[in-house]
Design a protein around this motif. Structure first.
Motif, PDB file in Angstrom:
ATOM      1  N   PRO A  10       0.830  -1.203   0.000  1.00 23.67           N
ATOM      2  CA  PRO A  10       0.000   0.000   0.000  1.00 23.67           C
ATOM      3  C   PRO A  10       0.870   1.261   0.000  1.00 23.67           C
ATOM      4  N   ALA A  11       0.381   2.286  -0.653  1.00 28.69           N
ATOM      5  CA  ALA A  11       1.062   3.586  -0.620  1.00 28.69           C
ATOM      6  C   ALA A  11       0.955   4.140   0.796  1.00 28.69           C
ATOM      7  N   ARG A  12       1.837   5.060   1.131  1.00 27.16           N
ATOM      8  CA  ARG A  12       1.849   5.643   2.480  1.00 27.16           C
ATOM      9  C   ARG A  12       0.466   6.135   2.895  1.00 27.16           C
ATOM     10  N   LEU A  17      -4.835   2.781  10.225  1.00 29.41           N
ATOM     11  CA  LEU A  17      -4.520   2.469  11.607  1.00 29.41           C
ATOM     12  C   LEU A  17      -5.115   1.131  12.029  1.00 29.41           C
ATOM     13  N   SER A  18      -6.349   0.857  11.646  1.00 29.35           N
ATOM     14  CA  SER A  18      -6.993  -0.397  12.050  1.00 29.35           C
ATOM     15  C   SER A  18      -6.234  -1.611  11.510  1.00 29.35           C
ATOM     16  N   ALA A  68      -0.728  -4.614   5.501  1.00 29.99           N
ATOM     17  CA  ALA A  68      -1.052  -3.546   6.443  1.00 29.99           C
ATOM     18  C   ALA A  68      -0.157  -2.329   6.240  1.00 29.99           C
ATOM     19  N   GLY A  69       0.905  -2.483   5.460  1.00 25.02           N
ATOM     20  CA  GLY A  69       1.822  -1.372   5.209  1.00 25.02           C
ATOM     21  C   GLY A  69       2.937  -1.262   6.237  1.00 25.02           C
ATOM     22  N   ILE A  70       3.155  -2.309   7.018  1.00 28.93           N
ATOM     23  CA  ILE A  70       4.170  -2.279   8.062  1.00 28.93           C
ATOM     24  C   ILE A  70       5.548  -2.644   7.525  1.00 28.93           C
ATOM     25  N   ILE A  71       5.594  -3.578   6.589  1.00 32.59           N
ATOM     26  CA  ILE A  71       6.890  -3.993   6.030  1.00 32.59           C
ATOM     27  C   ILE A  71       6.863  -3.920   4.513  1.00 32.59           C
ATOM     28  N   ARG A  72       8.057  -3.862   3.945  1.00 33.35           N
ATOM     29  CA  ARG A  72       8.258  -4.074   2.505  1.00 33.35           C
ATOM     30  C   ARG A  72       8.853  -5.460   2.377  1.00 33.35           C
ATOM     31  N   ASN A  73       8.393  -6.201   1.393  1.00 35.59           N
ATOM     32  CA  ASN A  73       8.873  -7.546   1.108  1.00 35.59           C
ATOM     33  C   ASN A  73       9.238  -7.527  -0.369  1.00 35.59           C
ATOM     34  N   LEU A  89       5.264   4.712   8.565  1.00 35.89           N
ATOM     35  CA  LEU A  89       4.452   4.544   9.770  1.00 35.89           C
ATOM     36  C   LEU A  89       4.563   5.755  10.688  1.00 35.89           C
ATOM     37  N   ASP A  90       5.787   6.289  10.850  1.00 38.11           N
ATOM     38  CA  ASP A  90       5.970   7.472  11.693  1.00 38.11           C
ATOM     39  C   ASP A  90       5.269   8.691  11.102  1.00 38.11           C
TER      40      ASP A  90
END
Length: 108
Positions: A10-12, A17-18, A68-73, A89-90
């Motif tokens: 996902p783009a930034r 949040l959910s 969820a946009g937490i990591i890049r793989n 995320l920040d």
């Protein structure tokens, strides 16, 4: 030679949040993120809390974190490289990652 496929991230501004909170609600997924706080890792070297975890379970953990946009793989040679999307995320949720990963977790 077969190329390692690119995966969708996902783009930034699409990170919700959910979705982030859901992804981080699982202790194994939090452990993956905790490992990535120190920097990128090859997917093969990133173990959840149980190193004997089946590959399919580990792949699902990574998929939930990625979607969820937490990591890049991303492809890295014949393997995959995992990176925490800390800046994204920040930017979206200032202080969230620090709050989650500096909080004391009670023992199981």
């Amino acid at each position: 030679m077969v190329a390692v496929p690119e995966l969708a991230h996902p783009a930034r501004d699409e990170i919700q949040l959910s979705s982030v909170l859901f992804a981080l609600s699982d202790p194994d997924r939090r452990e993956v993120v905790r490992q990535l706080l120190d920097g990128p890792l090859d997917a093969a070297n990133c173990f959840a809390s149980d190193p004997s975890m089946p590959k399919s379970t580990k792949s699902h953990l990574m998929k939930v974190l990625r979607e969820a946009g937490i990591i890049r793989n991303e492809p890295h040679g014949r393997n995959r490289r995992l990176t925490l999307r800390r800046a994204d995320l920040d930017s979206r949720f200032p202080g969230l990652i620090d709050a989650i990963f500096t909080a004391h977790e009670p023992p199981d």
